[in-house]
Structures are given as C-alpha cells and as structure tokens.
Scaffold this active site. Structure first.
Site, PDB file in Angstrom:
ATOM      1  N   THR A  61     -86.500 -60.785  28.363  1.00  0.00           N
ATOM      2  CA  THR A  61     -86.938 -59.382  28.363  1.00  0.00           C
ATOM      3  C   THR A  61     -85.749 -58.449  28.558  1.00  0.00           C
ATOM      4  OG1 THR A  61     -88.843 -60.246  29.584  1.00  0.00           O
ATOM      5  CG2 THR A  61     -88.773 -57.879  29.208  1.00  0.00           C
ATOM      6  N   SER A  94     -79.410 -60.452  30.590  1.00  0.00           N
ATOM      7  CA  SER A  94     -79.141 -61.577  29.688  1.00  0.00           C
ATOM      8  C   SER A  94     -80.390 -62.417  29.430  1.00  0.00           C
ATOM      9  CB  SER A  94     -78.043 -62.471  30.287  1.00  0.00           C
ATOM     10  OG  SER A  94     -78.390 -62.818  31.612  1.00  0.00           O
ATOM     11  N   GLY A  95     -81.501 -62.062  30.068  1.00  0.00           N
ATOM     12  CA  GLY A  95     -82.736 -62.826  29.903  1.00  0.00           C
ATOM     13  C   GLY A  95     -83.535 -62.412  28.678  1.00  0.00           C
ATOM     14  N   LYS A 115     -93.917 -62.385  44.073  1.00  0.00           N
ATOM     15  CA  LYS A 115     -93.957 -61.159  43.258  1.00  0.00           C
ATOM     16  C   LYS A 115     -94.613 -60.023  44.043  1.00  0.00           C
ATOM     17  CE  LYS A 115     -92.105 -62.570  39.367  1.00  0.00           C
ATOM     18  NZ  LYS A 115     -90.752 -62.110  39.035  1.00  0.00           N
ATOM     19  N   ARG A 136     -89.893 -74.148  27.699  1.00  0.00           N
ATOM     20  CA  ARG A 136     -90.711 -74.189  28.910  1.00  0.00           C
ATOM     21  C   ARG A 136     -92.100 -74.682  28.530  1.00  0.00           C
ATOM     22  NH1 ARG A 136     -89.183 -68.456  31.989  1.00  0.00           N
ATOM     23  NH2 ARG A 136     -86.979 -68.898  32.250  1.00  0.00           N
ATOM     24  N   TYR A 143     -95.564 -68.313  43.679  1.00  0.00           N
ATOM     25  CA  TYR A 143     -94.968 -67.412  42.671  1.00  0.00           C
ATOM     26  C   TYR A 143     -95.582 -66.007  42.783  1.00  0.00           C
ATOM     27  CZ  TYR A 143     -94.016 -65.463  38.003  1.00  0.00           C
ATOM     28  OH  TYR A 143     -93.626 -64.653  36.951  1.00  0.00           O
ATOM     29  N   GLY A 176     -85.230 -62.929  37.097  1.00  0.00           N
ATOM     30  CA  GLY A 176     -86.257 -63.883  37.484  1.00  0.00           C
ATOM     31  C   GLY A 176     -85.827 -65.282  37.126  1.00  0.00           C
ATOM     32  N   ARG A 198     -74.074 -62.422  36.200  1.00  0.00           N
ATOM     33  CA  ARG A 198     -73.313 -63.407  36.991  1.00  0.00           C
ATOM     34  C   ARG A 198     -72.253 -64.091  36.144  1.00  0.00           C
ATOM     35  NH1 ARG A 198     -77.353 -68.526  37.993  1.00  0.00           N
ATOM     36  NH2 ARG A 198     -78.652 -68.262  36.149  1.00  0.00           N
ATOM     37  N   LEU A 221     -95.317 -63.835  28.734  1.00  0.00           N
ATOM     38  CA  LEU A 221     -94.372 -63.147  27.850  1.00  0.00           C
ATOM     39  C   LEU A 221     -94.153 -63.925  26.557  1.00  0.00           C
ATOM     40  CD1 LEU A 221     -91.614 -62.146  30.451  1.00  0.00           C
ATOM     41  CD2 LEU A 221     -93.329 -60.641  29.415  1.00  0.00           C
TER      42      LEU A 221
HETATM   43  N1  LIG Z   1     -92.286 -65.921  31.448  1.00  0.00           N
HETATM   44  C1  LIG Z   1     -93.433 -65.295  31.544  1.00  0.00           C
HETATM   45  O1  LIG Z   1     -94.398 -65.537  30.809  1.00  0.00           O
HETATM   46  C2  LIG Z   1     -93.583 -64.216  32.589  1.00  0.00           C
HETATM   47  C3  LIG Z   1     -94.836 -63.628  32.812  1.00  0.00           C
HETATM   48  C4  LIG Z   1     -94.958 -62.597  33.739  1.00  0.00           C
HETATM   49  C5  LIG Z   1     -93.834 -62.146  34.420  1.00  0.00           C
HETATM   50  N2  LIG Z   1     -92.626 -62.729  34.208  1.00  0.00           N
HETATM   51  C6  LIG Z   1     -91.458 -62.205  34.929  1.00  0.00           C
HETATM   52  O2  LIG Z   1     -90.729 -61.392  34.034  1.00  0.00           O
HETATM   53  C7  LIG Z   1     -89.351 -61.330  34.435  1.00  0.00           C
HETATM   54  C8  LIG Z   1     -88.478 -61.529  33.216  1.00  0.00           C
HETATM   55  O3  LIG Z   1     -88.748 -62.808  32.672  1.00  0.00           O
HETATM   56  P1  LIG Z   1     -87.875 -63.391  31.461  1.00  0.00           P
HETATM   57  O4  LIG Z   1     -88.609 -64.595  30.995  1.00  0.00           O
HETATM   58  O5  LIG Z   1     -87.530 -62.300  30.522  1.00  0.00           O
HETATM   59  O6  LIG Z   1     -86.566 -63.847  32.268  1.00  0.00           O
HETATM   60  P2  LIG Z   1     -85.473 -64.910  31.826  1.00  0.00           P
HETATM   61  O7  LIG Z   1     -85.362 -64.990  30.351  1.00  0.00           O
HETATM   62  O8  LIG Z   1     -85.715 -66.180  32.579  1.00  0.00           O
HETATM   63  O9  LIG Z   1     -84.134 -64.199  32.370  1.00  0.00           O
HETATM   64  C9  LIG Z   1     -83.897 -64.116  33.708  1.00  0.00           C
HETATM   65  C10 LIG Z   1     -82.711 -63.241  34.033  1.00  0.00           C
HETATM   66  O10 LIG Z   1     -82.425 -63.389  35.433  1.00  0.00           O
HETATM   67  C11 LIG Z   1     -81.068 -63.823  35.575  1.00  0.00           C
HETATM   68  N3  LIG Z   1     -80.924 -64.802  36.649  1.00  0.00           N
HETATM   69  C12 LIG Z   1     -81.660 -65.926  36.845  1.00  0.00           C
HETATM   70  N4  LIG Z   1     -81.185 -66.603  37.909  1.00  0.00           N
HETATM   71  C13 LIG Z   1     -80.134 -65.884  38.378  1.00  0.00           C
HETATM   72  C14 LIG Z   1     -79.230 -66.058  39.460  1.00  0.00           C
HETATM   73  N5  LIG Z   1     -79.310 -67.107  40.280  1.00  0.00           N
HETATM   74  N6  LIG Z   1     -78.281 -65.125  39.663  1.00  0.00           N
HETATM   75  C15 LIG Z   1     -78.180 -64.056  38.854  1.00  0.00           C
HETATM   76  N7  LIG Z   1     -79.006 -63.829  37.793  1.00  0.00           N
HETATM   77  C16 LIG Z   1     -79.961 -64.738  37.576  1.00  0.00           C
HETATM   78  C17 LIG Z   1     -80.708 -64.499  34.268  1.00  0.00           C
HETATM   79  O11 LIG Z   1     -79.304 -64.518  34.143  1.00  0.00           O
HETATM   80  P3  LIG Z   1     -78.516 -65.728  33.416  1.00  0.00           P
HETATM   81  O12 LIG Z   1     -78.588 -65.420  31.942  1.00  0.00           O
HETATM   82  O13 LIG Z   1     -77.162 -65.654  33.990  1.00  0.00           O
HETATM   83  O14 LIG Z   1     -79.262 -66.999  33.761  1.00  0.00           O
HETATM   84  C18 LIG Z   1     -81.441 -63.621  33.263  1.00  0.00           C
HETATM   85  O15 LIG Z   1     -80.693 -62.472  32.990  1.00  0.00           O
HETATM   86  C19 LIG Z   1     -89.207 -62.395  35.522  1.00  0.00           C
HETATM   87  O16 LIG Z   1     -89.171 -61.769  36.783  1.00  0.00           O
HETATM   88  C20 LIG Z   1     -90.453 -63.243  35.396  1.00  0.00           C
HETATM   89  O17 LIG Z   1     -90.857 -63.810  36.635  1.00  0.00           O
HETATM   90  C21 LIG Z   1     -92.472 -63.738  33.304  1.00  0.00           C
END
Ligand SMILES: NC(=O)c1ccc[n+]([C@@H]2O[C@H](COP(=O)([O-])OP(=O)(O)OC[C@H]3O[C@@H](n4cnc5c(N)ncnc54)[C@H](OP(=O)(O)O)[C@@H]3O)[C@@H](O)[C@H]2O)c1
Length: 222
Positions: free
Chosen positions: A14, A11-12, A128, A159, A124, A73, A36, A151
């Site tokens: 990516t 649902s996030g 990882k 954010r 962080y 994440g 969830r 991303l």
């Molecule tokens: N943002 C960046 O620039 C960046 C850079 C490098 C790496 N990353 C990594 O890339 C990955 C993907 O990032 P993203 O920005 O695509 O993620 P995101 O949009 O924040 O989505 C996170 C996902 O994790 C789920 N989640 C979060 N908390 C949860 C919980 N307590 N229980 C169950 N599910 C939970 C969310 O579900 P819900 O929809 O239910 O909340 C959602 O499906 C992450 O691991 C992040 O650390 C991010």
C-alpha cells in the site's frame, strides 16, 4: 504546492502505491520517506532517509512537513514473534507519531484493519486497536484511521492465508451487501487514493474510515 508529506512503510504494497499517488498529485512539493533500507526509487520531489526505527533519535530531527502517512506493518509469521510484530505495528507507528506531533505535523493517517479492537481476543486485531487508542491521545489537528478489509494488489511475497481469503471473497462477493459490504476485499490503489483524498480535506479530530467508506471516498476522489 507548499506542502510536505511524510510516509513510513512506503516500500510496502500500500505504501508504494501511496507514494506514487502523492508524487503524481502535484499537491506536495516534497515527499519524505523513512525506510530501513534504501530503495531504488528516485524522483525530483522525493527525499528518502534510511533510519533505525528502534532509535527515534536517528529520525526525530529529520521530520518536517504537514501530513504524515503510516502504511507500516508486518505479519506475526514474518516478524517471527508476537513481540516483534507489536514493534512494527504498534511501537514504531506510535514513536514516529509522537515525534511528528512534537514537530508540528498537522495530520496523521494510518492503515489499521477491519475489526481493530483493543479488547479483541485476537492478537492482531487487539494490536491494531491499541495503536488507534495510543494515537488518539496525540495532539494532531486530525488523526485518520483507515480500516481496510483484505488488501488486493500485486504482492511479490506469497501469503497463503491472504490468497485463500481472496479466493473465498471473490466467490462470496455477491453476499457482502448492506452492512457486510465493509468485508469486501479492497484494492491498495483505493486505500491510497482515500488516504490522499482525506488528507486534502483538512479535517479536524479523530476519524475512523471503515472499508466500505474507504471505497466511497476513493470513488468520490476519482
Ligand atoms: N494484508 C491485508 O490484507 C491487510 C488487511 C487490513 C489491514 N492491513 C494492514 O495494512 C497495512 C499495510 O499493509 P501492506 O500489506 O501494504 O504492508 P506490506 O506490503 O507488508 O509493507 C509493510 C511496510 O512496513 C515496513 N516494515 C515491515 N517491518 C519493518 C521493520 N521491522 N522495520 C521497518 N519497516 C518495516 C516494510 O518495509 P520493508 O520493505 O523494509 O520490509 C514495508 O514498507 C499494515 O499495517 C497491515 O497490517 C493489511
């Protein structure tokens, strides 16, 4: 089409892109997502299970298939504490991976982060790095670690830190050449495409894909 894929974090930003990629690819006859809370997405090949991530017994018996993808994440700010962050970025992916390995899933792919390092002074990046090391111990045919830079995508949530980085990266993009290329921001579409492509290559062993390699894999797959 005899393969089944599993996604956690579908649902996030990516994860939802990856879900689209998998459902439109015709490679997987079934795509299972563990969430969830229920999402409104419906598709003839999609099976969605609402589970309790704190309780592996709520999902262990539902795991079946070939390739598992983790796009889960959070941020420390969103989670509320380092402990809560660690649950989402380390504990849940590893618990799911353990259950998946015991259920015969062959490939596990996860999004980590550029700079991931279990010995880093940054919490962080250390988390990882630790998730990468924990996964390395598990008996999958292959473990693929994707380490994207910032991303890019249409995130509903605001954010500030990421917006500032995105702006700075746009201005300084021309300087990110040679070894610095991996620091360029990358679209979630490319990350999803690369995760999909690698899963089709049936690799063996533990592989880390840095952000510039993710760009190349995504380009080659198009
Ligand atoms: N943002 C960046 O620039 C960046 C850079 C490098 C790496 N990353 C990594 O890339 C990955 C993907 O990032 P993203 O920005 O695509 O993620 P995101 O949009 O924040 O989505 C996170 C996902 O994790 C789920 N989640 C979060 N908390 C949860 C919980 N307590 N229980 C169950 N599910 C939970 C969310 O579900 P819900 O929809 O239910 O909340 C959602 O499906 C992450 O691991 C992040 O650390 C991010």
């Amino acid at each position: 089409m005899t393969k089944t894929a599993i996604i956690i974090g579908s649902s996030g930003l990516t994860g939802s892109q990856l879900l689209k990629t998998l459902l439109t690819s015709n490679v997987y006859e079934k795509v299972i997502t563990f969430v969830r809370k229920s999402t409104k997405i419906s598709h003839p090949r999609l099976v969605q299970y609402v589970v309790d991530f704190d309780n592996p017994e709520s999902y262990e018996n539902l795991i079946e298939g070939n390739d598992m993808f983790c796009c889960m994440g959070t941020t420390i700010k969103k989670a509320g504490s380092e402990e809560a962050f660690e649950k989402v970025d380390l504990e849940y992916p590893v618990q799911f991976a353990r259950a998946a390995a015991s259920k015969g899933i062959k490939q596990y792919s996860i999004i980590s982060s550029i700079g991931a390092n279990s010995k880093s002074g940054n919490f962080y990046l250390r988390t990882k790095g630790r998730v990468e090391e924990e996964l390395r111990q598990l008996p999958f045919q292959s473990i693929s670690i994707f380490r994207p830079s910032l991303l890019l995508g249409n995130r509903k949530e605001f954010r500030l830190g990421e917006k500032i980085s995105e702006f700075a990266m746009k201005i300084f993009r021309v300087f990110f050449i040679g070894k610095l290329k991996r620091y360029r921001a990358i679209s979630v579409k490319k990350v999803a495409n690369a995760m999909f492509s690698i899963a089709q290559q049936n690799t063996v062993g533990f592989h880390i894909y840095e952000s510039d390699e993710i760009e190349e894999i995504a380009a080659a797959g198009n």
